[in-house]
Design an enzyme around this catalytic site. Structure first.
Site, PDB file in Angstrom:
ATOM      1  N   ARG A 118       5.970 -43.711   0.598  1.00 39.89           N
ATOM      2  CA  ARG A 118       5.472 -42.654   1.494  1.00 39.89           C
ATOM      3  C   ARG A 118       5.277 -43.131   2.929  1.00 39.89           C
ATOM      4  NH1 ARG A 118       2.714 -41.767  -3.392  1.00 39.89           N
ATOM      5  NH2 ARG A 118       3.399 -39.854  -4.429  1.00 39.89           N
ATOM      6  N   LYS A 140      12.591 -39.329  15.079  1.00 38.53           N
ATOM      7  CA  LYS A 140      13.367 -38.427  14.226  1.00 38.53           C
ATOM      8  C   LYS A 140      14.325 -39.262  13.386  1.00 38.53           C
ATOM      9  CE  LYS A 140      15.141 -34.590  15.917  1.00 38.53           C
ATOM     10  NZ  LYS A 140      15.721 -33.600  16.856  1.00 38.53           N
ATOM     11  N   GLU A 182      24.392 -38.451  26.287  1.00 37.48           N
ATOM     12  CA  GLU A 182      22.956 -38.253  26.091  1.00 37.48           C
ATOM     13  C   GLU A 182      22.176 -38.596  27.357  1.00 37.48           C
ATOM     14  OE1 GLU A 182      21.409 -36.814  23.732  1.00 37.48           O
ATOM     15  OE2 GLU A 182      22.685 -36.876  21.958  1.00 37.48           O
ATOM     16  N   LYS A 223      12.727 -38.985  27.509  1.00 41.68           N
ATOM     17  CA  LYS A 223      12.505 -38.741  26.086  1.00 41.68           C
ATOM     18  C   LYS A 223      11.088 -39.121  25.681  1.00 41.68           C
ATOM     19  CE  LYS A 223      14.520 -38.877  21.569  1.00 41.68           C
ATOM     20  NZ  LYS A 223      15.686 -39.163  20.723  1.00 41.68           N
ATOM     21  N   GLU A 233       8.727 -31.416  17.236  1.00 42.19           N
ATOM     22  CA  GLU A 233       9.677 -30.406  17.702  1.00 42.19           C
ATOM     23  C   GLU A 233       9.174 -28.987  17.500  1.00 42.19           C
ATOM     24  OE1 GLU A 233      14.374 -31.013  17.938  1.00 42.19           O
ATOM     25  OE2 GLU A 233      13.692 -30.556  15.930  1.00 42.19           O
ATOM     26  N   ARG A 237       9.865 -30.314  22.609  1.00 46.89           N
ATOM     27  CA  ARG A 237      10.873 -31.300  22.229  1.00 46.89           C
ATOM     28  C   ARG A 237      12.252 -30.689  22.026  1.00 46.89           C
ATOM     29  NH1 ARG A 237      10.307 -36.418  18.055  1.00 46.89           N
ATOM     30  NH2 ARG A 237      12.438 -37.162  18.334  1.00 46.89           N
ATOM     31  N   ASN A 241      17.538 -31.099  22.638  1.00 47.49           N
ATOM     32  CA  ASN A 241      18.716 -30.660  21.887  1.00 47.49           C
ATOM     33  C   ASN A 241      19.734 -29.929  22.762  1.00 47.49           C
ATOM     34  OD1 ASN A 241      18.124 -31.477  19.083  1.00 47.49           O
ATOM     35  ND2 ASN A 241      16.369 -30.106  19.300  1.00 47.49           N
ATOM     36  N   HIS A 244      23.377 -29.599  21.711  1.00 47.40           N
ATOM     37  CA  HIS A 244      23.502 -30.074  20.337  1.00 47.40           C
ATOM     38  C   HIS A 244      23.844 -28.982  19.322  1.00 47.40           C
ATOM     39  CE1 HIS A 244      21.948 -33.713  22.034  1.00 47.40           C
ATOM     40  NE2 HIS A 244      21.879 -34.306  20.869  1.00 47.40           N
ATOM     41  N   HIS A 248      26.790 -30.110  17.155  1.00 47.36           N
ATOM     42  CA  HIS A 248      26.695 -30.405  15.725  1.00 47.36           C
ATOM     43  C   HIS A 248      27.715 -29.601  14.920  1.00 47.36           C
ATOM     44  CE1 HIS A 248      22.312 -32.097  15.813  1.00 47.36           C
ATOM     45  NE2 HIS A 248      23.214 -32.996  16.161  1.00 47.36           N
ATOM     46  N   HIS A 260      29.508 -38.520  18.417  1.00 51.06           N
ATOM     47  CA  HIS A 260      28.410 -37.598  18.704  1.00 51.06           C
ATOM     48  C   HIS A 260      28.366 -37.227  20.182  1.00 51.06           C
ATOM     49  CE1 HIS A 260      24.464 -35.705  18.467  1.00 51.06           C
ATOM     50  NE2 HIS A 260      24.021 -36.518  19.400  1.00 51.06           N
TER      51      HIS A 260
END
Length: 356
Positions: A118, A140, A182, A223, A233, A237, A241, A244, A248, A260
């Site tokens: 965990r 993330k 990015e 960032k 997010e 946040r 993206n 993205h 994606h 990417h």
């Protein structure tokens, strides 16, 4: 050279400098770990072993954990094998996982760490520009499924990020180009100086002995500020993206054979046209996207005839709400908004604008 603190529930530092191997080992020792697993891609076996030797010298037992390169490593099967390895080596909650590699390796390492018992500590050592400015910073983590990219994951903050600029000398030029997408993204959403540096001299911008260290620092600062205020997010946040949602969808259609950064570059062009068609930005900002992206060798178009597949991919984006596709968009450089539930006609028009 620079230390950037990411504030939030579990603050940590991002170190940007050269020759950081000793600092990585010192941090793992500081965390009280008796052993560490180094998750790395095959091409990084030699530098990963060099890090292991330094850790061994600090009385930390090391397990080498090689994983497939790029997105092929971000699968449940690979994660499962890593968990088996941790079990076989009797990893406890006091031990540490080190993500040593590109964005796929740091994503995977973070996810495996988040789930093992965990949650155990992870230290990220990104070796590509993309990982340095994006994947390794922010907490993330995730793996891919048949339904899409990063749909299974967790928010799990690292206990330190070490950006060793010496790694950039070993990168293929295509890796630098892909990673620059990015960096450029953070320029459009929050720091216009980044764009100005690219415009002044694109070649110098991608030179580690030129402007690249400043660009990396500026991008990480953007960032760090955003994720420090919104780790999970819930609102702010989402600005990270930018480009993205469509990007994606491209990656999924291309079976993750596109880099990417290349997909995000085209994604930024797509949403720039989407925003322009709504009257949110002017021609000049759209052209600024195209000029900067093309100046470093990033794509700005995508083949025609694939709209239906891309639309299907966007429908499964994890940022969607109530069945509506949502895009991060601009109203100006450094001014972010959202476009929610655009019509198919609007999406088709934006796609047509970037189709070739």
């Amino acid at each position: 050279m620079a230390t950037i603190t990411v504030k939030g529930p579990s603050p940590y530092d991002v170190q940007i400098d050269r020759d950081l191997t000793d600092q990585v080992a010192a941090r793992v020792k500081e965390l009280g770990a008796g052993q560490a697993a180094i998750v790395h891609q095959p091409t990084l076996a030699a530098p990963a072993r060099a890090l292991a030797e330094v850790l061994n010298a600090a009385n930390i037992r090391v397990t080498m954990a090689p994983v497939p390169d790029a997105e092929a490593g971000k699968t449940l099967e690979v994660a499962g094998k890593l968990w088996d390895t941790l079990g076989n080596e009797a990893f406890t909650r006091h031990d540490v996982i080190i993500g040593f590699g590109g964005g796929a390796a740091t994503d995977l390492a973070g996810f495996v760490a988040a789930a093992w018992m965990r949650g155990i500590k992870v230290v990220q050592v990104p070796t590509t520009l993309l990982a340095m400015v994006d994947a390794a910073v922010g907490g993330k983590t995730g793996i891919n499924t048949e339904a899409g990219k990063n749909l299974v994951g967790a928010f799990h903050e690292p206990s330190g990020v070490y950006i060793d600029l010496d790694r950039i000398y070993t990168l293929d030029p295509d890796e630098l180009i892909a990673g620059s997408a990015e960096v450029i993204k953070t320029g459009f959403i929050a720091d216009e100086r980044i764009l100005e540096i690219f415009e002044a001299d694109p070649e110098k911008a991608l030179d580690v002995d030129g402007d690249l260290p400043e660009l990396i620092e500026r991008s990480v600062v953007v960032k760090a500020k955003v994720v420090g205020e919104d780790l999970k997010e819930s609102g702010l946040r989402e600005m990270l993206n930018y480009g993205h949602t469509f990007g994606h969808a491209i990656e999924k259609r291309e079976n993750y054979q596109w880099r990417h950064g290349h997909a995000v570059a085209v994604g930024m062009m797509f949403v720039a046209h989407l925003a322009h068609n709504r009257g949110l930005i002017n021609d000049e900002i759209v052209e600024r996207h195209r000029d900067i992206l093309q100046s470093v060798g990033l794509p700005t178009t995508y083949p025609a005839g694939a709209f239906d597949e891309l639309y299907e991919g966007m429908l499964h984006d994890k940022k969607n709400r109530d069945g509506l596709i949502r895009f991060v968009a601009l109203t100006g450089v450094g001014e972010v908004t959202r476009i929610e539930g655009p019509s198919i006609e609007e999406l088709q028009a934006a796609y047509d604008a970037i189709s070739e």
